[in-house]
Each structure stands twice: as C-alpha cells, then as structure tokens.
Enzyme design. Structure first.
Site, PDB file in Angstrom:
ATOM      1  N   ASP A   1       1.910  36.164  -8.075  1.00  0.00           N
ATOM      2  CA  ASP A   1       2.758  36.553  -6.791  1.00  0.00           C
ATOM      3  C   ASP A   1       3.489  37.782  -7.506  1.00  0.00           C
ATOM      4  OD1 ASP A   1       4.939  36.861  -5.174  1.00  0.00           O
ATOM      5  OD2 ASP A   1       5.245  34.605  -5.237  1.00  0.00           O
TER       6      ASP A   1
ATOM      7  N   ASN B   1      -1.433  47.214  -3.864  1.00  0.00           N
ATOM      8  CA  ASN B   1      -1.919  46.992  -2.583  1.00  0.00           C
ATOM      9  C   ASN B   1      -1.111  45.851  -1.769  1.00  0.00           C
ATOM     10  OD1 ASN B   1      -3.978  47.180  -0.074  1.00  0.00           O
ATOM     11  ND2 ASN B   1      -4.276  45.148  -0.915  1.00  0.00           N
TER      12      ASN B   1
ATOM     13  N   TYR C   1       9.427  46.525   7.545  1.00  0.00           N
ATOM     14  CA  TYR C   1       8.186  47.316   7.036  1.00  0.00           C
ATOM     15  C   TYR C   1       8.214  48.858   6.959  1.00  0.00           C
ATOM     16  CZ  TYR C   1       3.152  48.158   6.438  1.00  0.00           C
ATOM     17  OH  TYR C   1       1.841  48.557   6.034  1.00  0.00           O
TER      18      TYR C   1
ATOM     19  N   ALA D   1      11.028  50.638   6.503  1.00  0.00           N
ATOM     20  CA  ALA D   1      11.757  51.085   5.594  1.00  0.00           C
ATOM     21  C   ALA D   1      11.297  50.620   4.047  1.00  0.00           C
ATOM     22  CB  ALA D   1      13.125  50.310   5.750  1.00  0.00           C
TER      23      ALA D   1
END
Length: 250
Positions: free
Chosen positions: A60, A83, A148, A150
């Site tokens: 995580d 990614n 998203y 930003a």
C-alpha cells in the site's frame, strides 16, 4: 536505459496499464519484476504468468511501514514504475473531503514516498530509471473528475523536480501522460465525464509498448497513444487551449 537484465518494480501491477507494463518489461528480457498491489490475491494471476521472474509484493503506497518493508524485500531494483493510483468522482467544491484527501494521499504522496525510499536503492545498484504514470488530466481540471486532475498536475511537477535531483545520482526520470485507455478506471470516469467516450481509446498493451520504447530512447515525457500525442503537441503551443478543452469536458 537498457531494459534487458534490469530489475523493475511496478506499483498497481495487478491490472490495467500496470499489468501490461509488467508483461512488456518481461517480454524485453528484464531479469526480475516485482509486482506490487494492495491485495495478495490480486497478484496471483500476475505471478502465475512467469513465476520464475515475477515476485509478488503486497504494498500500500500510502503506508510508510509497507514501503519500508518493500525496500527490504526488493533490494535489487533498478527501475521503479509509479503506476498505482485512484480516482474518486465528483466536483471539488462539494464532494466529500475525505475522498479528495484519499486521492491526493495516493496519487501524490504515494509516489513521493516511493521515490524517496527507492532512489537510494536504485543508486546503490548503479543507477537506473524512475517512471511516473501521470495523465493528460494533468493539463486541465475536468470538473467532474474530483481531485484526480489536481493530483496528476502535482505529480507532473514533482516529476520535473525529481528529474533534476536524481540526474546526478544516475537515475533518469520519465513522465507518462496517457489519454483514454481501456481500463477499469476509464469505465469509472465515463460515468462522470461521458465526453471522454468521444475519444478513441488505446489498449493497455499499446500504451505499455510505447512507454518502454520511450524509456529506451530516454524521452523525459512520454505520450503513449494517439490522443495523448495530440494533446501533448497542442499543449506545447497552446496550453490555455488544452486547459479549456479539458475543463469544459462533461
């Protein structure tokens, strides 16, 4: 950047662009690939595709302790691919604040934590590369996409800063700006920004091939599909035009 015999770590490797990137690194003779994702069961099919070279890594990227454990588990990494990312849809002016914080924590602070943790690893291994998967969304604040755009704009600027900081340490840094790609995230985004459906899409495999081609060439910014290339070319000469195009998307 020579991919042959490299050792790569890909976050969010269980599906979409991440899984395709992992497969393309292996196809180009990477020596080892660490496939990272939050849930171990999501990595089982990825590992099964090449159990001799793929090492599953439960990770995580918002958890500093988990990142520290990943550094210990993957001490031979020479290529880091940031990614993993999330999207929570809504309008920034009135959506739940916790949802905005989660996007920023994952898409901005997650890659920052990974970069800080793995830059010394890559340097100790003789240098290599860092690849940050950003988005054409970095160039304009589409209202219905919440935090998203930003987060991706912030990741773009961090990528530029990393590039200068890490060049003396033998690490090249590459930003990837995909357009619409046939992934679960795109399917989710279409519910809030249906205009995205008017653009041609690329497959994750097509994007992965273009990304690794750009990495091998040493391209600092990689636009891996027809839509992203068109946006990139327009942005270079008319950034405000691209901003209007993306902010007016519904």
């Amino acid at each position: 950047m020579q991919i042959k015999d490299s050792v790569v770590l890909v976050t969010g490797a269980n599906r979409g662009i991440g899984r395709a990137l992992l497969a393309e690194f292996l196809a180009r003779d990477a020596a080892r690939a660490y496939a990272a994702a939050r849930r171990p069961e999501a990595l089982e099919p990825v590992t099964a595709a090449d159990p001799e070279r793929v090492v599953p890594l439960v990770l995580d990227i918002t958890d500093p302790q988990a990142i520290g454990a990943a550094v210990q588990a993957a001490p031979d990494v020479t290529v880091l691919v940031n990614n993993a990312g999330v999207v929570t849809l809504g309008h920034l002016i009135d959506m739940e604040f916790d949802a905005v914080e989660n996007v920023l924590r994952t898409n901005v602070l997650g890659p920052l934590r990974m970069a800080r943790a793995f830059a010394p690893v890559i340097e100790r291994n003789g240098g290599g590369a860092m690849v940050n998967v950003i988005s054409i969304g970095a160039f304009g604040g589409t209202p219905g996409m919440g935090g998203y755009p930003a987060s991706k704009a912030a990741l773009n600027l961090m990528t530029q800063a990393f590039r200068e900081d890490l060049a003396p340490r033998g690490i090249t840094v590459h930003g990837v700006f995909p357009g619409p790609v046939e992934t679960d995230m795109l399917a989710q985004a279409l519910s809030s920004a249906p205009d995205l459906g008017t653009y041609p899409t690329a497959t994750p495999q097509e994007v992965a091939r273009a990304v690794l081609d750009g990495l091998e060439r040493g391209d600092p910014d990689i636009f891996p599909d027809p839509v992203s290339r068109e946006i990139g070319e327009t942005w270079a000469r008319d950034p405000k035009g691209v901003e209007r195009r993306l902010t007016q998307m519904r």
